[in-house]
Scaffold this motif. Structure first.
Motif, mmCIF file in Angstrom:
data_model
loop_
_atom_site.group_PDB
_atom_site.id
_atom_site.type_symbol
_atom_site.label_atom_id
_atom_site.label_comp_id
_atom_site.label_asym_id
_atom_site.label_seq_id
_atom_site.Cartn_x
_atom_site.Cartn_y
_atom_site.Cartn_z
ATOM 1 N N LEU A 178 0.816 -1.216 0.000
ATOM 2 C CA LEU A 178 0.000 0.000 0.000
ATOM 3 C C LEU A 178 0.851 1.267 0.000
ATOM 4 N N ASP A 179 1.905 1.257 0.809
ATOM 5 C CA ASP A 179 2.779 2.423 0.856
ATOM 6 C C ASP A 179 3.367 2.740 -0.513
ATOM 7 N N ASN A 180 3.774 1.693 -1.223
ATOM 8 C CA ASN A 180 4.361 1.908 -2.549
ATOM 9 C C ASN A 180 3.336 2.454 -3.545
ATOM 10 N N VAL A 181 2.103 1.934 -3.448
ATOM 11 C CA VAL A 181 1.044 2.408 -4.333
ATOM 12 C C VAL A 181 0.803 3.897 -4.116
ATOM 13 N N PHE A 182 0.699 4.300 -2.830
ATOM 14 C CA PHE A 182 0.391 5.699 -2.553
ATOM 15 C C PHE A 182 1.610 6.606 -2.721
ATOM 16 N N ASN A 183 2.801 6.059 -2.571
ATOM 17 C CA ASN A 183 3.992 6.850 -2.914
ATOM 18 C C ASN A 183 4.009 7.171 -4.406
ATOM 19 N N PHE A 184 3.597 6.181 -5.203
ATOM 20 C CA PHE A 184 3.498 6.395 -6.647
ATOM 21 C C PHE A 184 2.467 7.481 -6.946
ATOM 22 N N ILE A 185 1.306 7.415 -6.250
ATOM 23 C CA ILE A 185 0.240 8.410 -6.441
ATOM 24 C C ILE A 185 0.727 9.804 -6.050
ATOM 25 N N PHE A 186 1.396 9.895 -4.899
ATOM 26 C CA PHE A 186 1.840 11.206 -4.421
ATOM 27 C C PHE A 186 2.980 11.764 -5.273
ATOM 28 N N SER A 187 3.790 10.877 -5.841
ATOM 29 C CA SER A 187 4.861 11.354 -6.728
ATOM 30 C C SER A 187 4.255 11.933 -8.005
ATOM 31 N N TYR A 188 3.147 11.328 -8.453
ATOM 32 C CA TYR A 188 2.446 11.866 -9.623
ATOM 33 C C TYR A 188 1.868 13.238 -9.314
ATOM 34 N N LEU A 189 1.385 13.416 -8.066
ATOM 35 C CA LEU A 189 0.772 14.684 -7.667
ATOM 36 C C LEU A 189 1.793 15.710 -7.157
ATOM 37 N N SER A 190 3.065 15.342 -7.167
ATOM 38 C CA SER A 190 4.083 16.202 -6.556
ATOM 39 C C SER A 190 4.167 17.575 -7.206
ATOM 40 N N THR A 191 3.775 17.664 -8.475
ATOM 41 C CA THR A 191 3.827 18.956 -9.163
ATOM 42 C C THR A 191 2.472 19.665 -9.155
ATOM 43 N N HIS A 192 1.479 19.015 -8.525
ATOM 44 C CA HIS A 192 0.136 19.606 -8.466
ATOM 45 C C HIS A 192 -0.077 20.266 -7.108
ATOM 46 N N ASN A 193 -0.814 21.348 -7.085
ATOM 47 C CA ASN A 193 -1.012 22.117 -5.857
ATOM 48 C C ASN A 193 -1.741 21.332 -4.773
ATOM 49 N N SER A 194 -2.455 20.282 -5.140
ATOM 50 C CA SER A 194 -3.210 19.493 -4.156
ATOM 51 C C SER A 194 -2.296 18.827 -3.130
ATOM 52 N N ILE A 195 -1.018 18.600 -3.499
ATOM 53 C CA ILE A 195 -0.090 17.928 -2.590
ATOM 54 C C ILE A 195 0.118 18.730 -1.311
ATOM 55 N N ASN A 196 -0.091 20.034 -1.373
ATOM 56 C CA ASN A 196 0.104 20.895 -0.210
ATOM 57 C C ASN A 196 -1.006 20.743 0.833
ATOM 58 N N TYR A 197 -2.128 20.138 0.435
ATOM 59 C CA TYR A 197 -3.266 19.995 1.343
ATOM 60 C C TYR A 197 -3.438 18.556 1.836
ATOM 61 N N LEU A 198 -2.583 17.663 1.338
ATOM 62 C CA LEU A 198 -2.746 16.238 1.624
ATOM 63 C C LEU A 198 -2.144 15.833 2.967
ATOM 64 N N LYS A 199 -2.891 14.984 3.694
ATOM 65 C CA LYS A 199 -2.377 14.304 4.884
ATOM 66 C C LYS A 199 -2.674 12.826 4.723
ATOM 67 N N PHE A 200 -1.632 11.996 4.885
ATOM 68 C CA PHE A 200 -1.740 10.568 4.611
ATOM 69 C C PHE A 200 -1.573 9.770 5.893
ATOM 70 N N TYR A 201 -2.540 8.854 6.136
ATOM 71 C CA TYR A 201 -2.491 7.998 7.320
ATOM 72 C C TYR A 201 -2.709 6.552 6.881
ATOM 73 N N ASN A 202 -1.657 5.753 6.974
ATOM 74 C CA ASN A 202 -1.742 4.341 6.597
ATOM 75 C C ASN A 202 -1.601 3.479 7.848
ATOM 76 N N PHE A 203 -2.706 2.868 8.280
ATOM 77 C CA PHE A 203 -2.695 2.032 9.468
ATOM 78 C C PHE A 203 -2.516 0.550 9.136
ATOM 79 N N SER A 204 -2.209 0.249 7.862
ATOM 80 C CA SER A 204 -1.998 -1.141 7.447
ATOM 81 C C SER A 204 -0.814 -1.228 6.500
ATOM 82 N N PRO A 205 0.389 -0.865 6.969
ATOM 83 C CA PRO A 205 1.554 -0.804 6.064
ATOM 84 C C PRO A 205 1.986 -2.156 5.526
ATOM 85 N N LYS A 206 1.610 -3.260 6.208
ATOM 86 C CA LYS A 206 2.049 -4.583 5.756
ATOM 87 C C LYS A 206 1.125 -5.200 4.720
ATOM 88 N N ILE A 207 0.071 -4.512 4.399
ATOM 89 C CA ILE A 207 -0.891 -5.044 3.431
ATOM 90 C C ILE A 207 -0.378 -4.862 2.007
#
Length: 345
Positions: A200-229
């Motif tokens: 899951l962490d890798n999937v969302f890292n990929f998503i956030f890297s895609y959004l890294s140049t978009h202004n929405s990244i400044n408003y994002l807070k990420f909480y992953n309570f299942s990192p081993k999934i």
């Protein structure tokens, strides 16, 4: 009044059997009863004729019995027979004509419904063919992109060998990372049914890297309570779906100074719950039931974004729900079942 079971009753029973034919069942019950009522009135007039009487008229009702007796006395039996048969034919022909009219109406209605279904099927088929054609064209285009990307990657490697400047080397590394992401996207677009086990962490890292140049990244807070999934998903399609939800939330908070977008991941009873929530303008209640429909949009857009999200979630055997309050915010809930989950102990 006494009623004797005779020829007229037999005629009525025969017509009831005919009337219960499957062909007549296509007509509504009220219309059938209307026809039946006039048929019975017509048949009933046959009782005053001598041809439908036996045993000295004893099989008729008392009123008709007296009427026939008076006609016999006045030697007017022929006139009575004429009136009986005339009224029978009038009511019978009227009833049958009405029945045929109702049958024609039902036939036209059925033809219209059938044509409507055929036209809908043809329309869906035309849309599907168009989408398939566009998809093939996109596949060819994306496939052709691999060659220039490979050339760029090769040139970057050559430049890295000759370059000593740390800052430039860092830029080259960023370009290589971007090229790698592009190659991954191209590979999965060309193999859209391909699914891989990804943390899951890798999937969302990929998503956030895609959004890294978009202004929405400044408003994002990420909480992953299942990192081993691990999720068994098509990374590109699933990522695009989540990105669409995040950008939808960003549009809702773009005019707020304290806008927040929370992305929360939890694991419950063999299911993954992904929550994407914002404190934006919200969605009107009457719009909620339509937001996943293709072509529907409350903004000036194509209306395919949320429909695409639902399609991707459905393809991954998941479900998506939304709750919203006007001027308070919106929450999207994505639920993925065991078909998509690989739990790493």
């Amino acid at each position: 009044m006494n009623y004797y079971f005779g020829k007229v009753a037999i005629l009525e029973m025969i017509y009831i059997v005919i009337h219960s034919n499957q062909k007549f069942k296509s007509i509504s019950l009220s219309k059938r009863n209307f026809v039946l009522f006039f048929i019975f009135i017509g048949i009933q007039w046959l009782e005053i004729t001598k041809y439908f009487s036996i045993l000295d008229f004893k099989n008729t009702s008392e009123i008709f019995f007296d009427l026939k007796a008076i006609a016999e006395l006045l030697e007017a039996s022929f006139l009575l027979d004429f009136i009986g048969f005339s009224l029978f034919f009038i009511f019978f022909i009227f009833s049958i004509s009405l029945l045929l009219l109702f049958l024609d109406q039902e036939k036209e209605k059925n033809i219209y419904e059938k044509e409507k279904r055929i036209n809908q099927a043809l329309s869906d088929l035309a849309i599907q063919e168009t989408e398939n054609r566009y998809f093939k064209e996109i596949q060819y285009l994306v496939h052709d992109l691999k060659t220039p990307l490979f050339s760029i990657s090769t040139l970057i490697e050559i430049l890295e060998l000759e370059e000593k400047n740390i800052r430039k080397l860092n830029y080259f590394k960023r370009i290589e990372d971007s090229l790698t992401r592009c190659n991954v996207m191209i590979s999965e677009i060309l193999n859209d049914s391909n699914k891989n086990n990804l943390f899951l962490d890798n999937v969302f890292n990929f998503i956030f890297s895609y959004l890294s140049t978009h202004n929405s990244i400044n408003y994002l807070k990420f909480y992953n309570f299942s990192p081993k999934i691990k999720l068994k998903i098509n990374q590109i399609l699933f990522s695009r779906a989540i990105i669409n939800l995040i950008l939808n939330s960003y549009d809702a908070i773009s005019n707020k100074k304290n806008g927040i977008i929370n992305v929360i991941i939890k694991y419950y009873f063999s299911k993954i719950l992904i929550i994407i929530e914002d404190n934006g303008i919200g969605i009107d209640q009457f719009q909620l039931k339509n937001i996943f429909n293709r072509g529907y949009s409350s903004k000036n857009s194509s209306g395919i974004g949320l429909n695409f999200v639902k399609t991707v979630i459905d393809e991954h055997k998941g479900k998506i729900f939304v709750i919203s309050q006007k001027n308070k915010g919106t929450k999207f809930f994505v639920i993925l079942g065991k078909e998509c989950i690989n739990y790493e102990k």
